[in-house]
Enzyme design. Structure first.
Site, short mmCIF file in Angstrom:
data_model
loop_
_atom_site.label_atom_id
_atom_site.label_comp_id
_atom_site.label_asym_id
_atom_site.label_seq_id
_atom_site.Cartn_x
_atom_site.Cartn_y
_atom_site.Cartn_z
N LYS A 72 -29.34 5.20 -6.64
CA LYS A 72 -30.10 4.43 -5.65
C LYS A 72 -31.58 4.58 -5.98
CE LYS A 72 -26.56 4.08 -2.43
NZ LYS A 72 -25.92 2.77 -2.36
N ASP A 95 -9.30 -0.01 21.09
CA ASP A 95 -9.46 1.23 20.34
C ASP A 95 -8.25 1.34 19.40
OD1 ASP A 95 -9.52 3.75 19.31
OD2 ASP A 95 -9.84 4.78 21.22
N HIS A 106 -14.10 -3.50 -3.97
CA HIS A 106 -14.63 -4.87 -4.03
C HIS A 106 -15.13 -5.25 -5.42
CE1 HIS A 106 -18.61 -3.04 -3.19
NE2 HIS A 106 -19.11 -4.12 -3.74
N ASP A 151 -19.16 8.01 -3.81
CA ASP A 151 -19.40 6.67 -3.24
C ASP A 151 -19.24 5.58 -4.29
OD1 ASP A 151 -20.33 4.82 -1.17
OD2 ASP A 151 -22.18 4.68 -2.33
N LYS A 191 -12.51 1.46 0.75
CA LYS A 191 -12.87 2.71 0.09
C LYS A 191 -13.92 3.42 0.95
CE LYS A 191 -16.58 3.23 -1.72
NZ LYS A 191 -18.00 2.95 -1.49
N ARG A 210 -14.28 -1.10 19.69
CA ARG A 210 -14.19 -0.55 21.06
C ARG A 210 -15.18 -1.19 22.02
NH1 ARG A 210 -15.25 5.32 19.14
NH2 ARG A 210 -16.75 3.99 18.08
N HIS A 245 -15.72 2.30 -7.95
CA HIS A 245 -16.19 1.13 -8.68
C HIS A 245 -16.34 1.39 -10.19
CE1 HIS A 245 -16.77 -0.25 -4.69
NE2 HIS A 245 -18.00 0.20 -4.50
N GLU A 267 -29.19 0.48 -8.42
CA GLU A 267 -29.57 -0.20 -7.18
C GLU A 267 -31.02 0.13 -6.84
OE1 GLU A 267 -26.13 -0.46 -4.15
OE2 GLU A 267 -26.02 1.55 -4.95
P1 NDP Z 1 -19.92 0.43 10.72
O1 NDP Z 1 -20.14 1.77 11.34
O2 NDP Z 1 -21.05 -0.51 10.63
O3 NDP Z 1 -18.75 -0.33 11.48
C1 NDP Z 1 -17.58 0.30 11.88
C2 NDP Z 1 -17.16 -0.32 13.19
O4 NDP Z 1 -15.92 0.27 13.56
C3 NDP Z 1 -18.13 -0.05 14.30
O5 NDP Z 1 -18.80 -1.26 14.61
C4 NDP Z 1 -17.27 0.45 15.47
O6 NDP Z 1 -17.49 -0.36 16.60
C5 NDP Z 1 -15.84 0.24 14.97
N1 NDP Z 1 -14.97 1.33 15.39
C6 NDP Z 1 -15.21 2.66 15.30
N2 NDP Z 1 -14.18 3.35 15.82
C7 NDP Z 1 -13.26 2.44 16.22
C8 NDP Z 1 -12.00 2.53 16.83
N3 NDP Z 1 -11.45 3.72 17.15
N4 NDP Z 1 -11.32 1.39 17.08
C9 NDP Z 1 -11.84 0.18 16.80
N5 NDP Z 1 -13.06 0.04 16.22
C10 NDP Z 1 -13.76 1.16 15.94
O7 NDP Z 1 -19.26 0.75 9.30
P2 NDP Z 1 -19.22 -0.19 8.00
O8 NDP Z 1 -18.90 -1.57 8.42
O9 NDP Z 1 -20.45 0.05 7.20
O10 NDP Z 1 -18.04 0.46 7.16
C11 NDP Z 1 -16.68 0.34 7.52
C12 NDP Z 1 -15.81 0.82 6.36
O11 NDP Z 1 -16.08 0.06 5.22
C13 NDP Z 1 -16.05 2.27 5.95
O12 NDP Z 1 -14.85 2.79 5.48
C14 NDP Z 1 -17.01 2.15 4.78
O13 NDP Z 1 -16.95 3.24 3.90
C15 NDP Z 1 -16.47 0.90 4.12
N6 NDP Z 1 -17.44 0.21 3.29
C16 NDP Z 1 -18.59 -0.28 3.82
C17 NDP Z 1 -19.48 -0.95 3.01
C18 NDP Z 1 -20.72 -1.56 3.57
O14 NDP Z 1 -21.43 -2.21 2.79
N7 NDP Z 1 -21.00 -1.40 4.85
C19 NDP Z 1 -19.24 -1.14 1.55
C20 NDP Z 1 -17.97 -0.62 1.10
C21 NDP Z 1 -17.13 0.04 1.96
P3 NDP Z 1 -17.32 0.27 18.06
O15 NDP Z 1 -18.23 1.44 18.15
O16 NDP Z 1 -17.67 -0.87 18.96
O17 NDP Z 1 -15.88 0.65 18.18
C1 BG6 Z 2 -20.41 0.29 -1.84
C2 BG6 Z 2 -21.16 1.57 -1.71
O1 BG6 Z 2 -19.05 0.54 -2.07
O2 BG6 Z 2 -20.92 -0.46 -2.93
C3 BG6 Z 2 -22.64 1.31 -1.53
O3 BG6 Z 2 -20.66 2.28 -0.57
C4 BG6 Z 2 -23.17 0.42 -2.64
O4 BG6 Z 2 -23.37 2.54 -1.51
C5 BG6 Z 2 -22.30 -0.81 -2.78
O5 BG6 Z 2 -24.49 0.05 -2.31
C6 BG6 Z 2 -22.70 -1.60 -4.02
O6 BG6 Z 2 -21.98 -2.79 -4.05
P1 BG6 Z 2 -22.58 -4.05 -4.84
O7 BG6 Z 2 -21.50 -5.07 -4.79
O8 BG6 Z 2 -23.82 -4.46 -4.07
O9 BG6 Z 2 -22.91 -3.58 -6.20
#
Ligand code: NDP
Ligand code: BG6
Length: 487
Positions: free
Chosen positions: A333, A89, A173, A230, A143, A48, A235, A211
């Site tokens: 963790k 959005d 992953h 989580d 996930k 967004r 996993h 971790e």
């Molecule tokens: P973040 O909060 O860092 O990123 C999500 C992004 O989505 C934000 O930057 C936001 O940007 C955007 N967003 C939110 N609402 C909307 C919308 N309505 N339309 C378009 N864009 C939107 O989250 P993560 O990257 O950490 O996680 C994303 C997904 O991946 C989750 O489901 C999480 O569980 C999963 N995941 C994450 C991992 C990780 O290591 N981070 C590992 C495994 C899974 P903006 O506000 O600009 O819209």
């Molecule tokens: C993500 C979890 O799916 O896997 C995190 O949301 C976790 O909490 C991560 O840290 C671990 O992934 P990896 O590949 O670093 O073992």
């Protein structure tokens, strides 16, 4: 495997978020570096926030430059030409309108939802309403798919109303990690292990995902899920399935996934009676990890919390192959080291012919599969210690190692990000390493049983010091059956 058409566009919702910047975009860069991306393949990051294409490229360039591999200017020139950023959005058809010019040029788009799962249903409705969910499009879901069986069903129904199952790619992953795939090669490309892979020869299995990192800034998400939802629901149960499944007939997606789902359905349901005996919940307090003093979870969270950051439990698989072989799972963790490991412990020899101290040296064989930090597979075998000694023969346990990187030295030996394999599979339409709807739901059914048992037994998380291996109960859990964790 039947060839499916290759995608020509990836729309990455959440395209400037943590997952996209740390994992997904670098993975696409490396795929491009290795010549795996289709020639006309484009990537549109969407979120967004307003941001120019140039500002987005600057962010990504800085991310890639900061990586240990460094930035290759030739690859960057080619890769950056594929990229765009669009402020959109994803939850409404109007919000998606800015993507129209990109969609008009695409024949086979992929929508990757790197977004909160609470948005998945609305995004699918919006994609359909905007006319983007064509019969050739694919959708990738991160996930966790829901927080329990009911919410996961809700998401699956909503996504399934727009995309048929063959076009839905649910990512775990861990399935993209090289050693996890190698586990299948080890089991099914060798005759050596399969005859031994059962309760006649195997004593128990340990799966550890440790971790050193804490929850940190992710607590708004984590506090609602905890270690059980989580890590263990996805996993760790996927690892358990790959260890325990029957040999599939082939590598077709449904052949593999049919076998995994049978394992999940054979997991013995957890009950309140077993909760205290067969499981442990923990939450880290302050402590020292890697020589650094760190805060406890509740301090990071800013208030008291009932969320577990550690879970250990005993799982039993009620089928012919695994009856009587416990699977001990633990994840947490702020543990003392980063380690993801599967250990298959074989039974001891039925009778020792070696008298005296040699008999005491005799230890049962163990197959150790390390996923992190190093990728390695080791088979611990008994061996005669070289030399002569007065007391007769001395025995020692020696590892036979199949170190993955050492075995494949050369330019391709870079350790890949797990998402590289999975993104490439989505692009070519191969869903073998993705999780099918009935698998997710079977995993939730069992995990819901664990969560219910904890609630009914009134099990609050036990504190553990950051930098330790979890609450004392985690040791008692495994020692109750006269076994021990391999720390
Ligand atoms: P973040 O909060 O860092 O990123 C999500 C992004 O989505 C934000 O930057 C936001 O940007 C955007 N967003 C939110 N609402 C909307 C919308 N309505 N339309 C378009 N864009 C939107 O989250 P993560 O990257 O950490 O996680 C994303 C997904 O991946 C989750 O489901 C999480 O569980 C999963 N995941 C994450 C991992 C990780 O290591 N981070 C590992 C495994 C899974 P903006 O506000 O600009 O819209
Ligand atoms: C993500 C979890 O799916 O896997 C995190 O949301 C976790 O909490 C991560 O840290 C671990 O992934 P990896 O590949 O670093 O073992």
């Amino acid at each position: 495997m039947a060839e499916t058409p290759r995608a020509d566009l990836l729309v990455l919702f959440g395209g400037a978020g943590d997952l996209a910047r740390r994992m997904l975009l670098p993975s696409l860069y490396f795929l491009d570096a290795d010549g795996f991306l289709p020639e006309r393949f484009k990537v549109v990051a969407a979120a967004r926030s307003e941001m120019t294409r140039e500002a987005f490229l600057d962010l990504l360039r800085a991310d890639l430059t900061a990586r240990p591999e460094g930035l290759d200017e030739t690859v960057w020139t080619r890769f950056s030409a594929r990229l765009d950023y669009v402020a959109a959005d994803a939850t409404t058809a109007e919000g998606l309108a800015p993507l129209k010019p990109h969609m008009a040029a695409a024949k086979l788009p992929i929508f990757y939802l790197a977004l909160s799962p609470s948005l998945y249903a609305r995004v699918c409705v919006a994609l359909a309403a905007a006319g983007f969910a064509s019969d050739d499009s694919r959708i990738v879901l991160e996930k966790p798919i829901g927080r329990d069986l009911e919410s996961s069903r809700g998401i699956n129904v909503a996504v399934g109303a727009v995309f048929d199952e063959a076009r839905i790619f649910r990512i775990d992953h861990y399935l993209g990690k090289e050693t996890v795939q190698n586990l299948m090669a080890l089991r099914f490309a060798n005759t050596l292990f399969e005859p031994l892979w059962n309760n006649l020869t195997i004593d128990h299995v340990q799966i550890t995902v440790a971790e050193t990192e804490g929850v940190g800034e992710r607590w708004p998400y984590y506090d609602e899920y905890g270690a059980l939802r989580d890590m263990l629901q996805n996993h760790m149960l996927q690892l358990l399935c790959l260890v325990a499944m029957e040999p599939p007939a082939d590598m077709e997606p449904d052949s593999v996934r049919n076998e995994k789902v049978k394992v999940l359905r054979s997991l013995r349901p957890f009950t309140r009676a077993e909760a205290h005996k067969d499981s442990v919940r923990g939450q880290y307090g302050e402590g020292v990890v890697g020589g650094r003093a760190v805060s406890g979870y509740e301090k990071e969270r800013g208030q008291a919390s009932d969320t577990e950051t550690f879970v250990a439990l005993r799982a039993d698989i009620d089928n012919w192959r695994w009856a009587g072989v416990p699977f001990f799972l633990r994840t947490g963790k702020r543990l003392p080291e980063r380690r993801t490991q599967i250990a298959i412990q074989f039974k001891p020899v039925p009778h020792s012919i070696f008298g005296g101290s040699a008999s005491e040296d005799l230890v049962a064989n163990r197959l150790v599969i390390d996923l992190q930090p190093d990728e390695d597979i080791e088979l611990l075998l008994m061996n005669k210690a070289p030399g002569i000694s007065r007391g007769g023969m001395r025995l020692q346990s020696l590892p036979l190692s199949l170190s993955l990187l050492r075995s494949y030295e050369g330019p391709g030996a870079r350790r890949r990000i797990a998402y590289e394999r999975l993104l490439l599979d989505v692009i070519v339409g191969n869903s073998t390493l993705f999780v099918r709807r009935d698998e997710v739901e079977a995993a939730w059914r069992w995990v819901d049983g664990v969560a219910d048992a904890w609630r009914e037994a009134g099990m609050a998380p036990k504190p553990y010091a950051a930098g330790s291996w979890g609450p004392a109960g985690a040791f008692a859990l495994i020692e109750r059956s006269e076994r021990a964790w391999y720390d």
